[in-house]
Design an enzyme around this catalytic site. Structure first.
Site, PDB file in Angstrom:
ATOM      1  N   ASP A  62       1.388  -1.464  -0.055  1.00 59.06           N
ATOM      2  CA  ASP A  62       0.009   0.490   0.131  1.00 59.06           C
ATOM      3  C   ASP A  62       0.888   1.096   0.194  1.00 59.06           C
ATOM      4  O   ASP A  62       0.396   2.342   0.599  1.00 59.06           O
ATOM      5  CB  ASP A  62      -1.223  -0.331   1.276  1.00 59.06           C
ATOM      6  N   GLU A  67      -0.772   9.154   1.875  1.00 57.96           N
ATOM      7  CA  GLU A  67      -0.890  10.156   2.866  1.00 57.96           C
ATOM      8  C   GLU A  67      -1.421   9.781   4.139  1.00 57.96           C
ATOM      9  O   GLU A  67      -0.956  10.385   5.230  1.00 57.96           O
ATOM     10  CB  GLU A  67      -2.592  10.964   2.113  1.00 57.96           C
ATOM     11  N   ASP A  68      -0.959   8.487   3.999  1.00 62.31           N
ATOM     12  CA  ASP A  68      -1.744   7.987   5.555  1.00 62.31           C
ATOM     13  C   ASP A  68      -0.717   7.891   6.031  1.00 62.31           C
ATOM     14  O   ASP A  68      -0.512   7.677   7.903  1.00 62.31           O
ATOM     15  CB  ASP A  68      -2.335   6.722   5.504  1.00 62.31           C
ATOM     16  N   ARG A  87       1.073  -1.511   6.576  1.00 60.99           N
ATOM     17  CA  ARG A  87       1.418  -0.325   6.776  1.00 60.99           C
ATOM     18  C   ARG A  87       2.887  -0.224   7.418  1.00 60.99           C
ATOM     19  O   ARG A  87       3.575   1.498   6.707  1.00 60.99           O
ATOM     20  CB  ARG A  87       0.460   0.327   6.354  1.00 60.99           C
ATOM     21  N   ARG A 132      -8.682   2.849  11.528  1.00 58.23           N
ATOM     22  CA  ARG A 132      -7.458   2.613  11.416  1.00 58.23           C
ATOM     23  C   ARG A 132      -6.724   3.429  12.715  1.00 58.23           C
ATOM     24  O   ARG A 132      -5.878   3.466  12.611  1.00 58.23           O
ATOM     25  CB  ARG A 132      -7.356   3.771   9.907  1.00 58.23           C
ATOM     26  N   HIS A 162     -11.949   6.331   5.896  1.00 53.25           N
ATOM     27  CA  HIS A 162     -11.232   6.956   6.117  1.00 53.25           C
ATOM     28  C   HIS A 162     -12.219   8.392   5.770  1.00 53.25           C
ATOM     29  O   HIS A 162     -13.381   8.665   5.498  1.00 53.25           O
ATOM     30  CB  HIS A 162     -10.023   7.038   5.948  1.00 53.25           C
ATOM     31  N   CYS A 249      -5.414  10.476  -1.197  1.00 55.23           N
ATOM     32  CA  CYS A 249      -3.916   9.101  -0.473  1.00 55.23           C
ATOM     33  C   CYS A 249      -2.704   9.197  -0.959  1.00 55.23           C
ATOM     34  O   CYS A 249      -1.717   8.576  -0.888  1.00 55.23           O
ATOM     35  CB  CYS A 249      -4.388   7.953  -0.566  1.00 55.23           C
TER      36      CYS A 249
END
Ligand code: CIR
Length: 259
Positions: A62, A67-68, A87, A132, A162, A249
């Site tokens: 991923d 962005e995450d 991740r 998350r 999200h 993202c």
């Protein structure tokens, strides 16, 4: 020097093994996904960004959803601890990249935050309470940002991955929202532009300076945006959408500020 940097990341050869929460797994054409991501980066350049693309290994399916991995404000970059354990390996290279632009802080275990859950709107930071991002992570983020005058608020999110699947920033005064996924009343200080009800995934738009990048997948909401004077650049993100990725993202937009 001042300007905008867009940190992006290569698409892993193992994108097909990505995390999925609300979607059924569907075959992803890796070459097409990469071509679409290249076009996304060219669009960011057209919007005035200097693109810095990080590399990605097969151990991080991923990784393209950069962005995450961080929350960037003018004063600080907070390296997240992503909610999906698979991740967490992604954050090291992002930490190194952001160290050149901001002082750094980190979310620590057992806190989790995905950057996709964090909407910075002026001095209010809304954080999705999702699978998350947990309360411990939200509390840590609030404590890290409070010294700079930011107030952090948790937001319940329904039916999408999200918070930023359901609400994103259009301008200092306006947000694009899917009112069926969040309690829109929490955002009452802003003008709200609602997605077309036939396009529930359409609330994700990337603001770049005073301009916007958006997906070609939402023509009805695009018309609504035009009625509000917003004419985004559009890109086809259909392959990464199968991995549950949306427009914001794929990048971390960093305004270069004097340090
Ligand atoms: C994940 O489930 O983590 C990825 N497959 C998709 C992440 C999308 N990121 C985002 O919305 N900020």
């Amino acid at each position: 020097m001042s300007g905008l940097v867009a940190i992006t990341r290569a698409i892993s050869s193992r994108l097909a093994d990505c995390e999925l929460t609300h979607l059924q797994r569907a075959p992803i054409d890796l070459a097409r996904a990469r071509a679409q991501h290249d076009a996304y980066e060219r669009a960011l350049e057209a919007l005035g960004c200097r693109v810095e693309r990080l590399t990605a290994g097969p151990d991080m399916p991923d990784s393209v959803f950069v962005e995450d991995t961080a929350v960037v404000v003018d004063e600080l970059a907070v390296i997240t601890r992503p909610g999906a354990a698979s991740r967490r390996i992604e954050t090291a290279a992002v930490r190194d990249a952001l160290a050149r632009y901001r002082p750094l802080a980190e979310i620590a275990a057992p806190g989790t935050i995905d950057g996709g859950d964090v909407l910075v709107a002026g001095r209010t930071v809304y954080v999705g309470m999702t699978s998350r991002s947990n309360q411990e992570g939200i509390g840590q983020l609030a404590r890290l940002l409070a010294p700079f005058g930011y107030v952090t608020r948790g937001v319940p999110v329904r039916g999408c991955l999200h918070l930023k699947s359901a609400v994103t920033v259009l301008s200092d005064r306006a947000l694009l929202v899917n009112p069926s996924a969040i309690p829109a009343g929490l955002f009452g200080a802003f003008d709200l532009v609602e997605v077309d009800p036939a396009e529930p995934a359409a609330a994700n738009i990337l603001r770049v300076g005073t301009r916007h990048l958006y997906s070609t997948a939402f023509p009805r909401t695009l018309e609504r945006l035009a009625r509000h004077g917003i004419v985004p650049l559009t890109v086809d993100g259909s392959e990464l959408a199968k991995a549950e990725g949306a427009t914001t993202c794929g990048s971390l937009i960093v305004a270069e500020v004097g340090r």
